[in-house]
Structures are given as structure tokens and as C-alpha cells.
Design a protein around this motif. Structure first.
Motif, PDB file in Angstrom:
ATOM      1  N   ALA A 112     -21.487 -58.219 -41.203  1.00 63.23           N
ATOM      2  CA  ALA A 112     -20.262 -57.480 -40.879  1.00 63.23           C
ATOM      3  C   ALA A 112     -20.160 -56.159 -41.629  1.00 63.23           C
ATOM      4  CB  ALA A 112     -19.043 -58.345 -41.179  1.00 63.23           C
ATOM      5  N   LEU A 113     -20.943 -55.982 -42.680  1.00 67.56           N
ATOM      6  CA  LEU A 113     -20.939 -54.714 -43.414  1.00 67.56           C
ATOM      7  C   LEU A 113     -21.428 -53.557 -42.556  1.00 67.56           C
ATOM      8  CD1 LEU A 113     -22.356 -55.930 -46.859  1.00 67.56           C
ATOM      9  CD2 LEU A 113     -19.992 -55.267 -46.363  1.00 67.56           C
ATOM     10  N   SER A 114     -22.118 -53.859 -41.451  1.00 66.37           N
ATOM     11  CA  SER A 114     -22.599 -52.812 -40.538  1.00 66.37           C
ATOM     12  C   SER A 114     -21.951 -52.947 -39.159  1.00 66.37           C
ATOM     13  CB  SER A 114     -24.123 -52.878 -40.417  1.00 66.37           C
ATOM     14  OG  SER A 114     -24.544 -54.174 -39.985  1.00 66.37           O
ATOM     15  N   HIS A 115     -20.812 -53.601 -39.077  1.00 62.51           N
ATOM     16  CA  HIS A 115     -20.092 -53.773 -37.808  1.00 62.51           C
ATOM     17  C   HIS A 115     -19.655 -52.404 -37.275  1.00 62.51           C
ATOM     18  CE1 HIS A 115     -17.076 -55.186 -34.931  1.00 62.51           C
ATOM     19  NE2 HIS A 115     -17.568 -56.410 -35.076  1.00 62.51           N
ATOM     20  N   PRO A 116     -19.632 -52.201 -35.953  1.00 55.66           N
ATOM     21  CA  PRO A 116     -19.215 -50.899 -35.413  1.00 55.66           C
ATOM     22  C   PRO A 116     -17.754 -50.549 -35.677  1.00 55.66           C
ATOM     23  CG  PRO A 116     -19.592 -52.496 -33.644  1.00 55.66           C
ATOM     24  CD  PRO A 116     -20.136 -53.098 -34.898  1.00 55.66           C
ATOM     25  N   ALA A 117     -16.896 -51.550 -35.955  1.00 54.79           N
ATOM     26  CA  ALA A 117     -15.490 -51.279 -36.263  1.00 54.79           C
ATOM     27  C   ALA A 117     -15.334 -51.037 -37.759  1.00 54.79           C
ATOM     28  CB  ALA A 117     -14.615 -52.442 -35.823  1.00 54.79           C
ATOM     29  N   ARG A 136     -15.861 -53.500 -41.343  1.00 52.71           N
ATOM     30  CA  ARG A 136     -16.705 -53.157 -42.499  1.00 52.71           C
ATOM     31  C   ARG A 136     -15.861 -53.144 -43.776  1.00 52.71           C
ATOM     32  NH1 ARG A 136     -18.217 -49.024 -38.915  1.00 52.71           N
ATOM     33  NH2 ARG A 136     -17.381 -47.379 -40.267  1.00 52.71           N
ATOM     34  N   LYS A 137     -14.663 -52.590 -43.684  1.00 48.66           N
ATOM     35  CA  LYS A 137     -13.783 -52.526 -44.850  1.00 48.66           C
ATOM     36  C   LYS A 137     -13.424 -53.924 -45.342  1.00 48.66           C
ATOM     37  CE  LYS A 137      -9.148 -51.044 -46.237  1.00 48.66           C
ATOM     38  NZ  LYS A 137      -7.872 -50.438 -45.782  1.00 48.66           N
ATOM     39  N   ALA A 138     -13.028 -54.814 -44.425  1.00 49.14           N
ATOM     40  CA  ALA A 138     -12.676 -56.179 -44.818  1.00 49.14           C
ATOM     41  C   ALA A 138     -13.868 -56.891 -45.438  1.00 49.14           C
ATOM     42  CB  ALA A 138     -12.161 -56.955 -43.607  1.00 49.14           C
ATOM     43  N   ALA A 139     -15.045 -56.669 -44.867  1.00 44.88           N
ATOM     44  CA  ALA A 139     -16.247 -57.346 -45.365  1.00 44.88           C
ATOM     45  C   ALA A 139     -16.556 -56.945 -46.801  1.00 44.88           C
ATOM     46  CB  ALA A 139     -17.431 -57.038 -44.454  1.00 44.88           C
ATOM     47  N   ASN A 154     -16.241 -43.598 -42.300  1.00 45.39           N
ATOM     48  CA  ASN A 154     -14.808 -43.809 -42.389  1.00 45.39           C
ATOM     49  C   ASN A 154     -14.392 -43.784 -43.856  1.00 45.39           C
ATOM     50  OD1 ASN A 154     -12.460 -45.963 -42.795  1.00 45.39           O
ATOM     51  ND2 ASN A 154     -12.237 -45.065 -40.762  1.00 45.39           N
ATOM     52  N   LEU A 155     -13.493 -42.870 -44.224  1.00 46.74           N
ATOM     53  CA  LEU A 155     -13.147 -42.698 -45.640  1.00 46.74           C
ATOM     54  C   LEU A 155     -12.399 -43.901 -46.211  1.00 46.74           C
ATOM     55  CD1 LEU A 155     -12.151 -38.927 -45.961  1.00 46.74           C
ATOM     56  CD2 LEU A 155     -14.374 -40.020 -46.289  1.00 46.74           C
ATOM     57  N   ASN A 156     -11.620 -44.609 -45.386  1.00 48.30           N
ATOM     58  CA  ASN A 156     -10.946 -45.810 -45.887  1.00 48.30           C
ATOM     59  C   ASN A 156     -11.958 -46.888 -46.251  1.00 48.30           C
ATOM     60  OD1 ASN A 156      -8.236 -45.042 -45.812  1.00 48.30           O
ATOM     61  ND2 ASN A 156      -8.083 -45.447 -43.625  1.00 48.30           N
ATOM     62  N   THR A 157     -12.977 -47.054 -45.411  1.00 51.30           N
ATOM     63  CA  THR A 157     -14.034 -48.030 -45.702  1.00 51.30           C
ATOM     64  C   THR A 157     -14.828 -47.595 -46.930  1.00 51.30           C
ATOM     65  OG1 THR A 157     -14.189 -48.571 -43.359  1.00 51.30           O
ATOM     66  CG2 THR A 157     -16.040 -49.215 -44.758  1.00 51.30           C
ATOM     67  N   ARG A 158     -15.094 -46.310 -47.014  1.00 50.99           N
ATOM     68  CA  ARG A 158     -15.824 -45.772 -48.171  1.00 50.99           C
ATOM     69  C   ARG A 158     -15.046 -46.049 -49.455  1.00 50.99           C
ATOM     70  NH1 ARG A 158     -17.610 -39.500 -47.931  1.00 50.99           N
ATOM     71  NH2 ARG A 158     -18.107 -40.216 -45.809  1.00 50.99           N
ATOM     72  N   MET A 159     -13.727 -45.832 -49.414  1.00 52.40           N
ATOM     73  CA  MET A 159     -12.909 -46.079 -50.602  1.00 52.40           C
ATOM     74  C   MET A 159     -12.910 -47.557 -50.967  1.00 52.40           C
ATOM     75  SD  MET A 159      -9.025 -44.863 -51.513  1.00 52.40           S
ATOM     76  CE  MET A 159      -8.208 -45.879 -50.291  1.00 52.40           C
TER      77      MET A 159
END
Length: 423
Positions: free
Chosen positions: A173-178, A182-185, A209-214
């Protein structure tokens, strides 16, 4: 957008309910504000017929015109919506729970997630894996069922290392298209070296995605100190979009503090910065902050994490003023406990600084009378001295122990003046 010509209208919260309608909580009150009226903003005496404005705890405005018991709730519906069919979920209805987890209504997804976790429904794991592995993305780039399924795995306690299949699913899920998946994972990964490697492999520190990056930056901030991670944080800090984002930049500073050695090592080996990087200066500011940490403590402010004072000078600056209703007395700032720590306080008209280390207590006290308002500077120096100044004039000085050799794990406590809002 929701607005009203009724001046009592005060919507404070809105959520989508189980029926798909939007439910709005309206405070609906004549007096909503917390603090007292200032002259130019006060209503006329005909509207608010008294000049004395009683004050309660925290300087809160007390008035019989403030309604403390009633409010309003609005249910906003879409006229063309399909008829609502009531849903009933129980912890023993596994098909119903799994169907609700994939509902387009977050209320039912959250309810299903809660019931699965509370009932410890381990038999739901295969279905949860299926939901998470689904690579679909809706029209706005979301796969919300997969997000809830990931958090359900976390709630069931299967991501602590003992369940290999669960970890494999979350790793994928770390490479999921959504981006939300990815953020949750990354948020549910255990805080260990294995997760550190997974974040690097998925390149989440450079996620589009900056939220996922953070979320990835915050995750590694909670992981054990790592030279390699510190070097990666240095590289990430060089990207202009990271330094320009208010919250991501703060997360990167926190990560750099955790992995300080690696960050400093990378900075020392780095070639001169490009003109673009020199203009932003974000990486240099982090590097300076690691050597000269500055913490701003506003009125009623607090620090979530205790500063590491190991081997560092401590400098305290501030403005002190006398409250209207009490003497100039009390704690200004303190950190530490009975075995080691420092504090600054006023007692019996004197400014005092105390440091405790190695079973010994060192204290400096001011001489003369303190003004009702003054600029304060106190310092524990590397030359084994501590000193205090009032309005630029030294008022106390004494020998002290060396700088602290170990971290003070207790948080910073500050004096909080609730009765002197204007100073």
C-alpha cells in the motif's frame, strides 16, 4: 457555504450524518465572544445595558445574555437525493460490517471500523487485505475504504511484526495510486529500522503528494536515531517546495533534530549551495537551529517535547510585568525535576535563578527593587556561570555547574498570567 442574516447565527461544526445529509451545529447565541468588549466594538447600552463587564476564569466575559444551555441543529438535505434506507450494524454481522467499510458515507465506514476493532474480529483479515489491495481510485483521487481497512489492521494489532501477511499488504500500500492510502500506510508502520528501509524503498520522502510526504517525515521522526536518515533529511530539505510549505518545513526540522548527527554530517560534506538555495536558505536555517535552538513561548504557550539541553548554553529572554490584582511573584519558567533542572522565578521581590546538577543546587538572586515591567535576560553559560539582567543591567550572578551532561526529560513549564491580558 452557509450564512444567515440572523446575527445570533453561529455554526461551529458540520458532519455528514448516517442518512447522507449534512448536520450543522449552530451555537446560536447573542454573546459568543470569550473576552470582554473593547470600547469601539462594544454594542450600544440599549442593546447591552451595563458598563461593568464581569470577568471569570481566563478573563471570560460573564453575562446573563449568554445562553449556556441551548443551541440549534440543522439537517441540510439534497432534494434529489435517493430515499434513505436505514442501516443497522452489529459486531456479529460480518457481511454488513465489511459492506459498510466500503460505503460511500464516512459515518458508516468509521462505525464499521470501530466495531471490527472493538470486537477484535480477526476473521475479517482476508477481506481487509482484499480491500487494501484494490488499486481503484475515484474521480477525486481517493480510495477511502482502503484507508479505513488499513487503520482497522492497526487497531487489530496485526502490524507489530508478528503477522507477515498484514505487513506485506501494508508495504504494498506504500505505492498505492491513491495518496491517502499511501499516507495511511506509512502512518501505521511500526517505528523500527525495517520501516525505515520500507520508506526509503517506496521513496515516500519525495512523494508527489505533500501530505503523504509529511506523513513519511513525521514517521521517521519517531524512529531510532539514524545516520542514514539524517543524510536523507538533509537531501530532502534542499527541495524548495519542502521549505516553502509551512507544516512540512516544521516536520523536517523535527526530523533533523531527531537524526541530528547524520544531518550535520551531510551538511558539512555538501558543496556550496546554488543561488536558488541561497535565496531560500531553509537548509541553512535548520543547520543553524540544530546549534542554536530557539523556542518561542507565548502567553499560555507550551512545548510538546522537552528541548534537549545537553551540552548547550541556556538563554532565557522575556518581558515580565506585574498583574493588576496580585504581586509580582511566581514561576517564570522551569524544566527538569528533583535530581536535575533549572528554574527562573520571582519571590519576595527578588528575581531568582536556580540550577540543580549532581546533587548540588546553585542559585543567583537579584539585588535592588524590581520594576513593575522589565526586559529579562538570564543565562547558564559554558564558563560555569549563571547570570541575570533586568533592562540590560546585570542584577545577579554566581558560579554554577557545567552545562547539563544529560537530557532533561521533563517538559518546560511556564508561568501563566490569566488576569493580565493586556500586558
Amino acid at each position: 457555504l452557509m450564512a444567515s442574516s440572523d446575527e445570533w447565527f453561529g455554526p461551529v461544526h458540520a458532519e455528514v450524518g448516517p442518512d447522507g445529509a449534512v448536520w450543522v451545529a449552530d451555537w446560536y447565541n447573542f454573546i459568543i465572544q470569550h473576552n470582554v468588549f473593547v470600547e469601539r466594538q462594544a454594542p450600544s447600552e440599549m442593546v447591552l445595558p451595563f458598563k461593568e463587564q464581569p470577568r471569570g476564569q481566563g478573563n471570560a466575559f460573564i453575562s446573563p445574555l449568554r445562553d449556556l444551555e441551548y443551541g440549534r441543529i440543522y439537517r441540510v438535505i439534497y432534494k434529489k437525493a435517493k430515499p434513505y434506507t436505514p442501516v443497522k450494524l452489529t459486531k456479529d454481522d460480518m457481511p454488513g460490517l465489511l459492506a459498510a467499510l466500503e460505503s460511500d458515507n464516512m459515518f458508516w465506514r468509521m462505525t464499521a471500523q470501530r466495531l471490527l476493532v472493538e470486537a477484535k474480529k480477526m476473521e475479517a483479515l482476508p477481506a481487509l487485505y482484499r480491500i487494501i489491495n484494490n488499486q481503484k481510485v475515484d474521480d477525486i483521487g481517493l480510495n477511502s475504504p482502503a484507508v479505513h481497512a488499513i487503520w482497522t489492521l492497526q487497531g487489530l494489532g496485526v502490524l507489530e511484526g508478528s503477522n507477515t501477511e498484514a505487513m506485506q499488504v501494508v508495504t504494498k500500500a506504500l505505492s498505492h495510486p491513491a495518496a491517502g492510502v499511501r499516507k495511511a500506510a506509512v502512518q501505521v508502520l511500526p517505528k523500527n529500522q525495517q520501516s525505515e528501509a520500507l520508506i526509503q524503498t517506496a521513496n515516500l520522502l519525495n512523494d508527489p503528494n505533500l501530505n503523504t510526504r509529511m506523513a513519511a517525515v513525521i514517521a521517521i521522526t519517531a524512529m531510532p536515531k539514524s545516520q542514514k536518515i539524517g543524510e536523507l533529511i538533509y537531501a530532502v530539505s534542499l527541495k524548495p517546495e519542502n521549505g516553502n510549505d509551512e507544516w512540512l518545513s516544521r516536520a523536517l526540522l523535527a526530523a533533523a533534530i531527531t537524526h541530528e548527527d547524520g544531518f550535520k554530517a551531510a551538511a558539512a560534506k555538501a558543496p556550496p549551495a546554488s543561488p536558488e538555495m541561497q535565496m531560500s536558505g531553509f537548509t541553512d536555517r535548520i543547520n543553524k537551529a540544530l546549534s542554536e535552538e530557539v523556542y518561542a513561548l507565548t502567553r499560555r504557550g507550551s512545548l510538546l517535547y522537552p528541548p534537549d539541553v545537553t551540552g548547550k548554553e541556556i538563554i532565557i529572554k522575556g518581558v515580565i510585568s506585574k498583574a493588576e490584582t496580585r504581586e509580582l511573584q511566581g514561576v517564570i519558567i522551569a524544566q527538569g525535576g528533583k535530581d536535575a533542572g533549572y528554574g527562573l522565578y520571582i519571590q519576595n521581590g527578588k528575581l531568582n535563578m536556580v540550577v540543580k546538577q549532581g546533587g548540588k543546587t546553585y542559585k543567583a538572586s537579584s539585588t535592588g527593587t524590581l520594576p513593575e515591567r522589565f526586559d529579562l535576560l538570564a543565562r547558564l553559560s559554558a564558563n560555569e556561570e549563571m547570570s541575570m539582567s533586568v533592562d540590560g543591567k546585570e542584577v545577579g550572578k554566581t558560579k554554577a555547574a557545567s552545562l547539563f551532561k544529560e537530557p532533561l526529560t521533563q517538559g518546560v513549564r511556564i508561568g501563566q498570567d490569566y488576569n493580565n491580558e493586556n500586558k
